[in-house]
Design an enzyme around this catalytic site. Structure first.
Site, PDB file in Angstrom:
ATOM      1  N   LYS A  49       0.844  -1.205   0.000  1.00 36.22           N
ATOM      2  CA  LYS A  49       0.000   0.000   0.000  1.00 36.22           C
ATOM      3  C   LYS A  49       0.875   1.249   0.000  1.00 36.22           C
ATOM      4  O   LYS A  49       0.637   2.195  -0.745  1.00 36.22           O
ATOM      5  CB  LYS A  49      -0.920  -0.006   1.235  1.00 36.22           C
ATOM      6  CG  LYS A  49      -2.026  -1.033   1.140  1.00 36.22           C
ATOM      7  CD  LYS A  49      -2.761  -1.242   2.461  1.00 36.22           C
ATOM      8  CE  LYS A  49      -3.765  -2.388   2.309  1.00 36.22           C
ATOM      9  NZ  LYS A  49      -4.429  -2.764   3.564  1.00 36.22           N
ATOM     10  N   GLN A  93      -4.885  -1.502   9.666  1.00 32.73           N
ATOM     11  CA  GLN A  93      -4.691  -2.817   9.053  1.00 32.73           C
ATOM     12  C   GLN A  93      -5.251  -3.907   9.963  1.00 32.73           C
ATOM     13  O   GLN A  93      -4.923  -3.969  11.146  1.00 32.73           O
ATOM     14  CB  GLN A  93      -3.183  -3.044   8.790  1.00 32.73           C
ATOM     15  CG  GLN A  93      -2.867  -4.328   8.077  1.00 32.73           C
ATOM     16  CD  GLN A  93      -3.404  -4.363   6.640  1.00 32.73           C
ATOM     17  OE1 GLN A  93      -3.346  -3.366   5.912  1.00 32.73           O
ATOM     18  NE2 GLN A  93      -3.936  -5.495   6.233  1.00 32.73           N
ATOM     19  N   ASP A 116     -11.363   2.854   4.226  1.00 33.14           N
ATOM     20  CA  ASP A 116     -11.868   1.498   3.977  1.00 33.14           C
ATOM     21  C   ASP A 116     -13.392   1.455   3.901  1.00 33.14           C
ATOM     22  O   ASP A 116     -13.960   0.424   3.530  1.00 33.14           O
ATOM     23  CB  ASP A 116     -11.420   0.550   5.110  1.00 33.14           C
ATOM     24  CG  ASP A 116     -10.157  -0.219   4.758  1.00 33.14           C
ATOM     25  OD1 ASP A 116      -9.920  -0.445   3.560  1.00 33.14           O
ATOM     26  OD2 ASP A 116      -9.436  -0.604   5.691  1.00 33.14           O
TER      27      ASP A 116
END
Ligand code: NAP
Length: 279
Positions: A49, A93, A116
């Site tokens: 990422k 994460q 997200d």
């Protein structure tokens, strides 16, 4: 033989278009990724990422915590990032260490920085059929892929296998919002093959090799979200590629299918939040 849905190629296309857009911005988005613990797969995902963001010119900051970090410390950091106007996107994460409540941590992220799309505000909007600020990355990547290959959703019977909050549930809702007829299957589903046999599109997000060609209708589309290592250490998906590619019209491979689309979607979401918040 089925058409291969090439996630790597599509990721490059999406990212090169995004780079052209970003190059015109006076200031750039800033994405913070919080990583707690030593999960080796998480470390690889976070590095990917960061690298992808940097290649696009997005400011990317990774904050590492040891696995014994307290929930309070994470919540304090998120609060600080929420209030920092230089930070435009926050990602935690997953999975988090077991002693930390995933819900508490995700709920602490400002919906405006929730890259997200997992906070109750964004999830709630998605599930009420309204636009969230951004859509969860993996489901979004799957839809971009289906659209790119001209696969129609309206009126089609889509069977989603898996009901996690990360993939199955939001994906099923997004398909419903696109007028597909959706069936959600899970570990307690009886006679999975009878259901998948009726599907125009099968999307499997389980993490076990469960889909064989004989379970499918001829000409269906198969999307493999699952990714895991088998006993020999080989990267596998949920789908038996050999038998399924003889029956399906389209199939996404593992690796090189949905995985690259997830990261492309994360970059799209980072830019979308930046644009929405700088209006
Ligand atoms: P998860 O939270 O473990 O959920 C797995 C789902 O599969 C659950 O809903 C479970 O049912 C269901 N399931 C388990 N065994 C089953 C069976 N035999 N038949 C039917 N359903 C079954 O996993 P996740 O986070 O959603 O991830 C799923 C897979 O996708 C994993 O391999 C993960 O690594 C992969 N993934 C890939 C990407 C990517 O970018 N490519 C992104 C995210 C996840 P219950 O609800 O009844 O337990």
């Amino acid at each position: 033989m089925a058409v291969i849905l090439d996630g790597k190629k599509l990721r490059e296309k999406v990212l090169s278009q995004l780079k052209l857009k970003l190059d015109k911005f006076d200031s750039k988005p800033a994405l913070v990724v919080i990583l707690a613990g030593e999960n080796p797969a998480s470390k690889i995902y976070v590095n990917n990422k960061k690298k992808t963001a940097e290649n696009l010119g997005i400011n990317s900051i990774v904050i590492n915590y040891p696995s014994n970090v307290s929930e309070k410390e994470l919540l304090t950091k998120i609060e600080e990032l929420n209030n920092d106007k230089n930070i435009t996107a926050i990602l935690v994460q997953l999975p988090l260490p077991e002693h930390i409540s995933k819900e508490n941590v995700i709920n602490a992220i400002s919906p405006q920085k929730d890259v997200d799309g997992f906070t109750p505000y964004n999830f709630g909007r998605l599930f009420s059929g309204e636009e969230p600020l951004v859509y969860p990355c993996t489901p979004k990547g799957v839809l971009i892929m289906l659209d790119e290959y001209g696969i129609k959703l309206e009126g089609k019977h889509v069977v989603v296998i898996g009901r996690s909050n990360i993939v199955g549930r939001p994906l099923a809702q997004m398909l419903l919002n696109r007028n597909a007829t959706v069936t959600i299957c899970h570990s307690k589903t009886e006679n999975l093959a009878k259901i998948t046999k009726t599907a125009d599109i099968v999307i499997s997000a389980v993490g076990k090799n469960i889909i064989e060609g004989e379970m499918l209708k001829s000409g269906c589309v198969v999307i493999d979200v699952g990714i895991f290592k088998d006993e020999s250490g080989k990267t596998r998906g949920d789908v038996d590629f050999e038998s399924v590619s003889q029956v399906a019209s389209h199939i996404s491979p593992v690796p090189g299918g949905v995985g690259p689309m997830t990261i492309a979607s994360l970059m799209l979401n980072t830019v979308e939040l930046f644009e929405k918040n700088s209006l």
